[in-house]
Structure formats: structure tokens, C-alpha cells
Enzyme design. Sequence first.
Site, mmCIF file in Angstrom:
data_model
loop_
_atom_site.group_PDB
_atom_site.id
_atom_site.type_symbol
_atom_site.label_atom_id
_atom_site.label_comp_id
_atom_site.label_asym_id
_atom_site.label_seq_id
_atom_site.Cartn_x
_atom_site.Cartn_y
_atom_site.Cartn_z
ATOM 1 N N TYR A 1 0.818 -1.216 0.000
ATOM 2 C CA TYR A 1 0.000 0.000 0.000
ATOM 3 C C TYR A 1 0.853 1.267 0.000
ATOM 4 O O TYR A 1 0.421 2.302 -0.499
ATOM 5 C CB TYR A 1 -0.902 0.041 1.237
ATOM 6 C CG TYR A 1 -2.237 -0.618 1.083
ATOM 7 C CD1 TYR A 1 -2.342 -1.977 0.820
ATOM 8 C CD2 TYR A 1 -3.411 0.121 1.222
ATOM 9 C CE1 TYR A 1 -3.580 -2.584 0.704
ATOM 10 C CE2 TYR A 1 -4.652 -0.478 1.106
ATOM 11 C CZ TYR A 1 -4.725 -1.828 0.850
ATOM 12 O OH TYR A 1 -5.957 -2.423 0.735
ATOM 13 N N LYS B 1 3.163 -15.010 3.387
ATOM 14 C CA LYS B 1 3.357 -15.747 2.128
ATOM 15 C C LYS B 1 4.862 -15.966 2.003
ATOM 16 O O LYS B 1 5.491 -15.610 1.003
ATOM 17 C CB LYS B 1 2.765 -14.930 0.966
ATOM 18 C CG LYS B 1 2.679 -15.677 -0.360
ATOM 19 C CD LYS B 1 1.615 -16.756 -0.405
ATOM 20 C CE LYS B 1 1.754 -17.588 -1.666
ATOM 21 N NZ LYS B 1 0.788 -18.703 -1.732
ATOM 22 N N ASP C 1 -3.038 -18.148 1.631
ATOM 23 C CA ASP C 1 -4.044 -18.903 0.873
ATOM 24 C C ASP C 1 -4.715 -19.943 1.768
ATOM 25 O O ASP C 1 -5.938 -20.118 1.750
ATOM 26 C CB ASP C 1 -3.427 -19.544 -0.386
ATOM 27 C CG ASP C 1 -2.089 -20.232 -0.133
ATOM 28 O OD1 ASP C 1 -1.536 -20.085 0.971
ATOM 29 O OD2 ASP C 1 -1.602 -20.927 -1.047
ATOM 30 N N ASP D 1 -6.439 -6.643 4.487
ATOM 31 C CA ASP D 1 -7.571 -6.040 3.778
ATOM 32 C C ASP D 1 -8.501 -7.140 3.275
ATOM 33 O O ASP D 1 -9.713 -7.105 3.482
ATOM 34 C CB ASP D 1 -7.049 -5.199 2.607
ATOM 35 C CG ASP D 1 -8.167 -4.562 1.797
ATOM 36 O OD1 ASP D 1 -9.114 -4.049 2.411
ATOM 37 O OD2 ASP D 1 -8.091 -4.599 0.553
ATOM 38 N N ASP E 1 -12.321 -8.669 5.075
ATOM 39 C CA ASP E 1 -13.615 -8.699 4.365
ATOM 40 C C ASP E 1 -14.208 -10.103 4.422
ATOM 41 O O ASP E 1 -15.401 -10.288 4.663
ATOM 42 C CB ASP E 1 -13.451 -8.297 2.888
ATOM 43 C CG ASP E 1 -13.832 -6.848 2.626
ATOM 44 O OD1 ASP E 1 -13.612 -6.015 3.544
ATOM 45 O OD2 ASP E 1 -14.331 -6.542 1.529
HETATM 46 C C1 IPM Z 1 -10.462 -0.894 3.889
HETATM 47 C C2 IPM Z 1 -10.692 -0.378 2.495
HETATM 48 C C3 IPM Z 1 -9.525 0.530 2.139
HETATM 49 C C4 IPM Z 1 -8.267 -0.311 2.138
HETATM 50 C C5 IPM Z 1 -9.672 1.319 0.836
HETATM 51 C C6 IPM Z 1 -10.956 2.117 0.796
HETATM 52 C C7 IPM Z 1 -8.492 2.205 0.594
HETATM 53 O O1 IPM Z 1 -10.852 -1.419 1.602
HETATM 54 O O2 IPM Z 1 -10.361 -0.073 4.813
HETATM 55 O O3 IPM Z 1 -10.404 -2.100 4.051
HETATM 56 O O4 IPM Z 1 -7.950 -0.967 1.140
HETATM 57 O O5 IPM Z 1 -7.577 -0.321 3.147
HETATM 58 MG MG MG Z 2 -10.971 -3.318 2.530
#
Ligand code: IPM
Ligand code: MG
Length: 356
Positions: free
Chosen positions: A135, A190, A222, A246, A250
Site C-alpha cells: 500500500y 506468504k 491462501d 484487507d 472482508d
Molecule cells: C479498507 C478499504 C480501504 C483499504 C480502501 C478504501 C483504501 O478497503 O479499509 O479495508 O484498502 O484499506
Molecule cells: Mg478493505
Amino acid sequence: MKIAVLPGDGIGTEIVNEAVKVLRALGLPFEMEQALVGGAAYDAHGHPLPESTLKLAMAADAVLFGAVGDWKYDKLDRPLRPEQAILGLRKHMGLFANFRPAICYEQLVGASSLKPELIAGLDILIIRELTGDIYFGQPRGRRTAVDGHFPGTEEAFDTMRYSKPEIERIAHVAFQAARKRHKKVTSVDKANVLETFQFWKDVVTEVHAQYPDVELQHMYVDNAAMQLVKAPKAFDVIVTGNMFGDILSDEASMLTGSIGMLPSASLNSKGQGLYEPSHGSAPDIAGKGVANPLATILSAAMMLRFSLNQPEAADRIEAAVQKVLAQGLRTPDIHGEGTTQVGTAQMGDAVVAALM
Ligand code: IPM
Ligand code: MG
């Protein structure tokens, strides 16, 4: 207690309004000041993170953040896109430790796409490193030039990197968090392919020597993605880099069936924090009054606990959310048979009423 309130884009305004409503109802002496961020700030000031917004955030004890982003900004040069606002805040405030709990609320077991027995009682904590990795390495591509495109660019790259102190400090955060929980850390890497993550693994192992009471397990990313859907309850604390964190957060949030329920905290070494829901700006449902404000309301509770030293107030909010769920109130994202569907503002009002 100074709180910078940054609603952002999409459903950000609606959900943050409800969290502010709940904070005000606590009757504590908060100073809340609001500013534009993300696409909203770009439209008004030509930049997703204007100097004035950054200043307000840096001077506050805590930042309450909604969400940023909308497809209509996809064509902008990278530094002007809404996402740069949250990345800029993380970087400038040094918010390196991102806490993303994935908790399955008893009343919402049925909302998960996994079998109830796999997720009932789920309580895992993902700790994502937030200011390093790919990032914040060196990028090169068509949209990184502020003044348009790099002519003739036929390749693009991003650089993955971590320094030893960056890994050490997030490892300490993870081991200390695990001490207050079930004393197990899974470090996700990884290392079989990437030098950056061989280094990550070595440094985490080194730091672990100071925490003999905590169990450390290493897992490739993975495999971790697979284990998260196979046996999520086998995890306690997961610590990983920015990119893997990230993605895995999710995935973990959706195990609970309700990304609309999950708060997050991003902390720096001074105790300042930025608090935001784990979900995004959801432009498809923005302005309709149907977004679930509970993740943002629960983020406000995390803020009270981690940055404002008001644990009782945090408990009150969390208890109120439980109560509202027990009453059967649900926004459309978690609505199911036998429950009462409500909108964003009604949900906020119900939490306020349940505080008393
Ligand atoms: C998160 C989001 C952000 C990230 C984006 C919006 C930059 O997906 O906070 O998880 O990738 O960190
Ligand atoms: Mg995210």
C-alpha cells in the site's frame, strides 16, 4: 474530548448521523466538529483530504469516520481519488494498528452463508498492519502521475516492503491483545514466495520470545483464506500485513453474515484512533435511508473505550445494540423472517431509546 467527525461519501453521511445521535444521547462533554473527506471533499475543494480536514483530525482525540469512494471518481489520477483520504489519514496520523473484530451476534446466526454450528459464538480479531506493505511502497503506473499519464507506460508495479520496527510493533500489539483473549496468535504470511513475508515471519517469531504464555502459529495466506471458511472458530487473533489483512478482514466479516454490523479501530502509538465501520460507502444504496448504522454506532463504542477512556459509556452502547437486536429490529441487510424491518434513522432512534 475532541472528536473529528468525517462522514465522507455514499452512505457515510447517513450512518455517521446515527452514531453522532447516539453519542449526543450519552450526555458526555464531547466537542464534535465535522469536515468533508473523500469524494465530497474533492467536489468542494479539489482534494480528497484537504489540509483543513487533516488538521482537524490530527488535533482531535479521535476521528469518527464514515466511508469514502464512488465509482464516479474511478477515472481520476490516483492521488485525487477518494480512497487517498483514508490512506492519507492513516499515514499522517501513524495509525498502524487496525483492529477488525469479527463477532457473530447470537440473533444473527441465521444471516451467515455458513452453517450455524460453524459460526455460532464466533469471536475472532484480525489485527491488520495499516501503514506499510504494498500500500505504501513505490508505485508506478498510468494513474500515479498528478499531471495526467506517463506517456508510453506499458507496465505498472507496486513495491511490497516492511521494516523490522514496523513488524515488531504490530507483533507486540497482537501478542498483547491475545493475552486479554484466548492467548493464540496466527501470523499470516506468504513466506513460501515473498521475501517481505519471510522477513515478517522471522521478526514475528523473534518478538514471540517475549510472550511465552501466548501460542504462535504461522499460516500461509491462501491456507488462511481457506481455514476461515472451513473452521473459523479455530482462530483467536490473526495478525497480518496491510494487503492480506484487507482481504481476509472482508472475508471474516462476511462469515458473521452481516458486514453492516462490524466496527473497526485504527490506532497510533499515542492512543489517537480513527473509528470506522468495516464496510464501505455502498453508493448503490446511498441516500435511501436503508443502510445499517450499527457498525458505525459500534465503532463509536470502540472509540469511547480505546481513545476516550469511557468504558462504561462503551458498554452502554453495546448493550443497547444487543437490546435492539433482541427486539427484532433489522435493517434490510440483516432482515429475515420474524423480524421487523426498519430504516437507518429508525435504527439509530431505537439504539438511543435502548440506552436509557
Ligand atoms: C479498507 C478499504 C480501504 C483499504 C480502501 C478504501 C483504501 O478497503 O479499509 O479495508 O484498502 O484499506
Ligand atoms: Mg478493505
